[in-house]
Write a protein that holds these residues in place. Sequence first.
Motif, PDB file in Angstrom:
ATOM      1  N   PRO A  34       0.816  -1.219   0.000  1.00  0.00           N
ATOM      2  CA  PRO A  34       0.000   0.000   0.000  1.00  0.00           C
ATOM      3  C   PRO A  34       0.852   1.273   0.000  1.00  0.00           C
ATOM      4  CG  PRO A  34      -0.652  -1.516   1.773  1.00  0.00           C
ATOM      5  CD  PRO A  34       0.692  -1.951   1.271  1.00  0.00           C
ATOM      6  N   TYR A  35       0.177   2.363  -0.388  1.00  0.00           N
ATOM      7  CA  TYR A  35       0.732   3.704  -0.270  1.00  0.00           C
ATOM      8  C   TYR A  35       0.041   4.405   0.891  1.00  0.00           C
ATOM      9  CZ  TYR A  35       2.630   2.738  -4.873  1.00  0.00           C
ATOM     10  OH  TYR A  35       3.317   2.171  -5.917  1.00  0.00           O
ATOM     11  N   THR A  36       0.810   5.141   1.663  1.00  0.00           N
ATOM     12  CA  THR A  36       0.220   5.795   2.827  1.00  0.00           C
ATOM     13  C   THR A  36       0.854   7.156   3.058  1.00  0.00           C
ATOM     14  OG1 THR A  36      -0.434   5.422   5.146  1.00  0.00           O
ATOM     15  CG2 THR A  36       1.815   4.851   4.533  1.00  0.00           C
ATOM     16  N   GLY A  37       0.108   8.045   3.696  1.00  0.00           N
ATOM     17  CA  GLY A  37       0.603   9.368   4.030  1.00  0.00           C
ATOM     18  C   GLY A  37      -0.442  10.137   4.817  1.00  0.00           C
ATOM     19  N   LYS A  38      -0.012  11.240   5.435  1.00  0.00           N
ATOM     20  CA  LYS A  38      -0.919  12.051   6.245  1.00  0.00           C
ATOM     21  C   LYS A  38      -1.352  13.302   5.486  1.00  0.00           C
ATOM     22  CE  LYS A  38       1.003  10.683  10.740  1.00  0.00           C
ATOM     23  NZ  LYS A  38      -0.213  10.040  11.288  1.00  0.00           N
ATOM     24  N   ASP A  39      -2.605  13.711   5.697  1.00  0.00           N
ATOM     25  CA  ASP A  39      -3.049  14.979   5.141  1.00  0.00           C
ATOM     26  C   ASP A  39      -2.613  16.115   6.067  1.00  0.00           C
ATOM     27  OD1 ASP A  39      -4.956  15.305   7.225  1.00  0.00           O
ATOM     28  OD2 ASP A  39      -6.556  14.386   6.041  1.00  0.00           O
ATOM     29  N   ASN A  40      -2.958  17.347   5.718  1.00  0.00           N
ATOM     30  CA  ASN A  40      -2.438  18.484   6.479  1.00  0.00           C
ATOM     31  C   ASN A  40      -3.114  18.699   7.826  1.00  0.00           C
ATOM     32  OD1 ASN A  40      -4.857  19.463   5.486  1.00  0.00           O
ATOM     33  ND2 ASN A  40      -3.919  20.959   4.097  1.00  0.00           N
ATOM     34  N   PHE A  41      -4.041  17.813   8.198  1.00  0.00           N
ATOM     35  CA  PHE A  41      -4.589  17.810   9.551  1.00  0.00           C
ATOM     36  C   PHE A  41      -4.222  16.526  10.299  1.00  0.00           C
ATOM     37  CE2 PHE A  41      -7.041  21.418   8.128  1.00  0.00           C
ATOM     38  CZ  PHE A  41      -7.228  22.165   9.278  1.00  0.00           C
ATOM     39  N   GLY A  42      -3.252  15.781   9.747  1.00  0.00           N
ATOM     40  CA  GLY A  42      -2.724  14.623  10.450  1.00  0.00           C
ATOM     41  C   GLY A  42      -3.492  13.337  10.277  1.00  0.00           C
ATOM     42  N   ARG A  43      -4.493  13.318   9.409  1.00  0.00           N
ATOM     43  CA  ARG A  43      -5.246  12.085   9.171  1.00  0.00           C
ATOM     44  C   ARG A  43      -4.455  11.194   8.215  1.00  0.00           C
ATOM     45  NH1 ARG A  43      -9.347  14.290   7.397  1.00  0.00           N
ATOM     46  NH2 ARG A  43     -10.699  14.239   9.234  1.00  0.00           N
ATOM     47  N   THR A  44      -4.314   9.915   8.546  1.00  0.00           N
ATOM     48  CA  THR A  44      -3.556   8.984   7.719  1.00  0.00           C
ATOM     49  C   THR A  44      -4.455   8.336   6.676  1.00  0.00           C
ATOM     50  OG1 THR A  44      -2.011   8.493   9.524  1.00  0.00           O
ATOM     51  CG2 THR A  44      -2.140   6.900   7.724  1.00  0.00           C
ATOM     52  N   TRP A  45      -4.014   8.394   5.430  1.00  0.00           N
ATOM     53  CA  TRP A  45      -4.703   7.767   4.298  1.00  0.00           C
ATOM     54  C   TRP A  45      -3.844   6.627   3.757  1.00  0.00           C
ATOM     55  CZ3 TRP A  45      -9.439   9.631   2.331  1.00  0.00           C
ATOM     56  CH2 TRP A  45      -9.898  10.826   2.905  1.00  0.00           C
ATOM     57  N   THR A  46      -4.494   5.543   3.366  1.00  0.00           N
ATOM     58  CA  THR A  46      -3.784   4.377   2.849  1.00  0.00           C
ATOM     59  C   THR A  46      -4.564   3.810   1.672  1.00  0.00           C
ATOM     60  OG1 THR A  46      -3.032   3.908   5.107  1.00  0.00           O
ATOM     61  CG2 THR A  46      -2.746   2.171   3.470  1.00  0.00           C
ATOM     62  N   LEU A  47      -3.847   3.457   0.601  1.00  0.00           N
ATOM     63  CA  LEU A  47      -4.509   3.033  -0.639  1.00  0.00           C
ATOM     64  C   LEU A  47      -3.840   1.815  -1.250  1.00  0.00           C
ATOM     65  CD1 LEU A  47      -5.820   5.061  -3.610  1.00  0.00           C
ATOM     66  CD2 LEU A  47      -3.866   3.590  -4.038  1.00  0.00           C
ATOM     67  N   ILE A  48      -4.673   0.929  -1.820  1.00  0.00           N
ATOM     68  CA  ILE A  48      -4.223  -0.129  -2.719  1.00  0.00           C
ATOM     69  C   ILE A  48      -5.053  -0.033  -3.991  1.00  0.00           C
ATOM     70  CG2 ILE A  48      -3.295  -1.717  -0.994  1.00  0.00           C
ATOM     71  CD1 ILE A  48      -5.925  -3.199  -0.954  1.00  0.00           C
ATOM     72  N   HIS A  49      -4.444  -0.402  -5.120  1.00  0.00           N
ATOM     73  CA  HIS A  49      -5.080  -0.192  -6.425  1.00  0.00           C
ATOM     74  C   HIS A  49      -4.823  -1.393  -7.325  1.00  0.00           C
ATOM     75  CE1 HIS A  49      -4.546   1.648 -10.649  1.00  0.00           C
ATOM     76  NE2 HIS A  49      -5.848   1.562 -10.456  1.00  0.00           N
ATOM     77  N   ASN A  50      -5.814  -1.721  -8.122  1.00  0.00           N
ATOM     78  CA  ASN A  50      -5.686  -2.728  -9.176  1.00  0.00           C
ATOM     79  C   ASN A  50      -6.240  -2.110 -10.452  1.00  0.00           C
ATOM     80  OD1 ASN A  50      -5.799  -4.951 -10.898  1.00  0.00           O
ATOM     81  ND2 ASN A  50      -7.703  -5.707  -9.995  1.00  0.00           N
ATOM     82  N   GLY A  51      -5.388  -1.964 -11.448  1.00  0.00           N
ATOM     83  CA  GLY A  51      -5.862  -1.393 -12.702  1.00  0.00           C
ATOM     84  C   GLY A  51      -4.770  -0.603 -13.385  1.00  0.00           C
TER      85      GLY A  51
END
Length: 257
Positions: free
Chosen positions: A90-107
């Motif tokens: 997965p790819y992960t990172g925080k937005d500018n308010f500290g919320r962590t986002w994580t993504l996986i993709h097929n395509g």
Amino acid sequence: MCELFGFSARDEIYANEYLRTFFSHSDKHPHGWGLACVSRNGALIEKESIRALDSHYLGERLSQPITEKILLAHIRYATIGNVEYRNCHPYTGKDNFGRTWTLIHNGTIFDYPPLEKYVKKQSGDTDSERIFLYILDKINLAQKEKKAKLSFEERFEILDCVVKNMSRGNKLNLILTDGHYVYVHTNCKKTLHYLESDGTTIFSTQPLSDEGWKEVSFAQLLAYKKGRLALAGTAHGNEYVENEEQIKLLYQIFSNL
């Protein structure tokens, strides 16, 4: 192409058996594996650019109980991007308010100009990472304009617009989480399934058992919280169907990896 696995649950669930079955598919998806155990405090990311079945680390990891409320996993078949660690999901990172986002993709994203600027910004060279960076920027821009955190409904509206526009002519199967909600989208029929029980919804590219899996609602963003559907987005109808020209393009790209 790659395979996706993830779940949203009200209570922690034991994931090992599903994960063992999922990672066994790496015999046909040998170019890397990844795992994200997600909580409100962030995401623990573990990944390698080798076949999951050959990973001693993953074997040891699966020998111990893995219990989570939100979890994402990925096995990679490289099309765009070399076979190396930085291109594994997965790819992960925080937005500018500290919320962590994580993504996986097929395509594959064949044509979506807003992603082009991320070629120079990303650490790897996959279109999947560009999708993640684009989404994070959209969230950050909206929060900058609001000068406050976005509500769930505001976050969902942004994501709904992104998948509606990006899915035109592109294959966009993804699972994304912000640590609270799990967002799911597919626009290619029979390539993402779900299994629902009381307080738990599990997603996988292929059914992982004989428990009665169903196809995920097609060409529509879905958001789950604590294992239950919280919101469904626009039924945009942008179905992806492979054509001969795109297949040739993918073959040419893969032959150069």
